[in-house]
Design an enzyme around this catalytic site. Sequence first.
Site, short mmCIF file in Angstrom:
data_model
loop_
_atom_site.label_atom_id
_atom_site.label_comp_id
_atom_site.label_asym_id
_atom_site.label_seq_id
_atom_site.Cartn_x
_atom_site.Cartn_y
_atom_site.Cartn_z
N TRP A 167 0.85 -1.20 0.00
CA TRP A 167 0.00 0.00 0.00
C TRP A 167 0.89 1.26 0.00
O TRP A 167 0.57 2.25 -0.63
CB TRP A 167 -0.90 0.01 1.23
N HIS A 168 2.04 1.16 0.68
CA HIS A 168 2.92 2.33 0.77
C HIS A 168 3.71 2.57 -0.51
O HIS A 168 4.20 3.68 -0.73
CB HIS A 168 3.88 2.19 1.95
N GLY A 169 3.85 1.57 -1.33
CA GLY A 169 4.58 1.79 -2.58
C GLY A 169 4.85 0.48 -3.30
O GLY A 169 4.98 -0.57 -2.67
#
Lengths: 367, 464
Positions: B316-318
């Site tokens: 989700w963060h990258g």
Amino acid sequence: MQSARWTKITAVLFSVYLVGMAGWAALRAPDAISTSERRPLATRPVLTWKDFLSGNFAEDFETYALDQFPLRDPLRSFKAVTQFYLLQRLDKQGIYLADGHVAKLEYPLNSSSVQNAAQKLEAVLARLNLPQDSAVYAAVIPDKNFFLAAANGYPALDYAEMQALFRTELASAHHIDLFDCLSLEDYYNGDPHWRQERLSSVVERLSLRMGFADRLSTDYTESLLGPFYGAYHGQAALPLPSESLHFLTSPLLTQATAYHFENHSTRPLYDLDKAAGLDAYDLFLSGASALVTIENPAASTDRELLLFRDSFGSSLAPLLLEAYAKITLIDLRYIHPDLLVEQIRTANADVLFLYSSLLLNNSLSLR
Amino acid sequence: MLFSSLTFLYWFLPSVLILYFLLPDRFKNFVLLAASLLFYAWGEPRFIVLMLVTILSAYVHGRLIEATRGRLAERLWLLSSITIALAPLLYFKYANFLIDNLSVLTGTNLPVLKLSLPIGISFYTFQALSYTVDVYRGRIQAQRKLHLLALYITFFPQLIAGPIVRYTDIETALSRRSHSLENFSSGFTRFSLGLAKKVLLANELGEFVQVFRSSGQKSVAFYWLYAVAFSLQIYLDFSGYSDMAIGLGRIFGFDFPENFRYPFEARSITEFWRRWHISLGSWFRDYVYIPLGGNRVSGSRLALNLLTVWTLTGLWHGAEWQFVLWGLFFGLLLLFEKLLPVTGIAAPLRHAGVLVLVLLSFVIFNAGSLPELWLDVRSLFGVTALPWLSAETLYYTRSYGAVLLLGAAASTSGPRRLYEYLQQKTSPIHLPELVRVLIVPALLLLVTAYLLDGAYNPFLYFRF
């Protein structure tokens, strides 16, 4: 839980602040330039559908909002004072204060840049096709960090290594060491440049090494302009005192003129109009210019000097004029060497590559 | 548009506030919706279509799920809503990640797509997803008014950097909310403090991180300082944005959930994640972990569930392998804590241990690539040829020492406890309120000064 009175006070105060500042920002007459930052300020962009969709309008509007905000200069000072004095930052985007001077960190040594500069200068020499009797010299001007940085605990580049590298890579030139001719007092407090009135040691060193000592005799009269706010002064944004800009005059320098090839104009050596502009140091030979010649009508010699230089050379060249019939100043940041061959004469010419350590460490702009 | 821009602070926000409070109640939601759409469209107008499609899909699917309650179609509509909501996120965020890895696996050189990530897509997609899932679960009724659902998803305070607000959090406030001077005053204070955390501390720490990255004289000590500086930067930046969002929400009568509760004071990794990005952690718990079976499963299934959730949290963060590793790192630590509770260890030791692990996690998080990650971790533990200390380390420690200390202090509950203590002790003269009245405008002026002077002002959430 805060009292009702305090709630009202804070709500009113915050509203007044926000709406007041917003109104001021929206309604104030825009400024054309920032004298402290030496640049034109952005104007309000025109809204077009195309610019809005591309995001350009948003970007331009933010630049405008930043540039035209009320109290811009005092607020920049507010930030600088907070950073330097409250947060004890040693430098602000590289700008630092030491021994009464403002300087900018130049660190670390960029060896490839020094090599690049030297190789480009060698290439220029090859293209000029100099006559046998031409003498080629090179000198590095130390920037202020040489005197300030290490002595005050700031990171400093290795100047000895820089000079050694430059000497090795630019092997065709006779190298002249100027580092021991200069001291911190020979530079402006708020500017990177040296002071013309304090260059006698430099002129003497050059004259002895280049063999024109016997052609120098003039005594100069010192004049000054003020107030002078140097480039670092504006970048520091601190409430620091102004200085005076000093320049040396003589009958020869008053008579002599400079011919600028870029715009085919003839200007005085000390350009007072330029001195009244954003950078007062442009007093000397009208500032940045690709190719300039200055002639000495009373010359006792037919020798000429090809001076490859940066902005430091502008203030030194007038002091060398007495020893030459003509000095051609070439700034390779603004002219390609291919164009030089058509524009300059090399007969009877000495060549001097005179560059500051700042330029050698950042030589990408050299052509 | 960014909160930390003069366009937002002195043009957008005052205009919206004036319109909002001058117009009658029946127009207020339309003012907020129009402002939110302009806020989003300001920098990247082309992506607004994508967001509108997400909103429309959530609206239609919410109604359809409700209309087909108890039938097979209900499940199909849910599946369809999840697919449509996730498709743009998967395409814009993960397509090139997939292509790159396929290239490596097959030994080919597949061309990557020219994609830029729409701002806030991870945040608004999760909000839209939670809405339709909650309608499906019967926790909420589908919203009949499209503009109210659109306002829930686009509301500018939380649109691009969270917190990930659930529909249930603001369902009532969307149609009926009250405004007060107290909410305005405390909301504005919260917004200003958040902005100050972001601009005066996080951005300065970000400069330190940049200095470290470009340094030619790194040392082991410099690596640890970098780990501290980046951890503080990302906390102050992210929690600053959450403070701004919560403050702005309060001004307009909305009560957003807290997103951070002093995570660096945690004494276990489990506690850290109850304090860090709370809205994301609870989203994954409610919409992924619990549907997978949660804690009430066998040991091996629990491990699988945890690692799945934390791999997804990392992704989700990258869309980079270092984020996957970052997620797995936390997944393994949490699994370890579930199997071997750390309660027997002295509190200061546990606290120190958590801090070291969190610092390490953010070094993993901020690595630009897997080789850089490996180099960073080895350098941190002195397994490289780097010296323990260098002249540059000392210089920049001195130069940024005050900012590092202030940043560390601002990430604890100390300032809040001091404020509350002074409130009690000086109640007759209202010293804290007096200080607040003076400090908030002064901080805003200082923030303005920092923004004016061309300082480093990154937007860390582009990749989220």
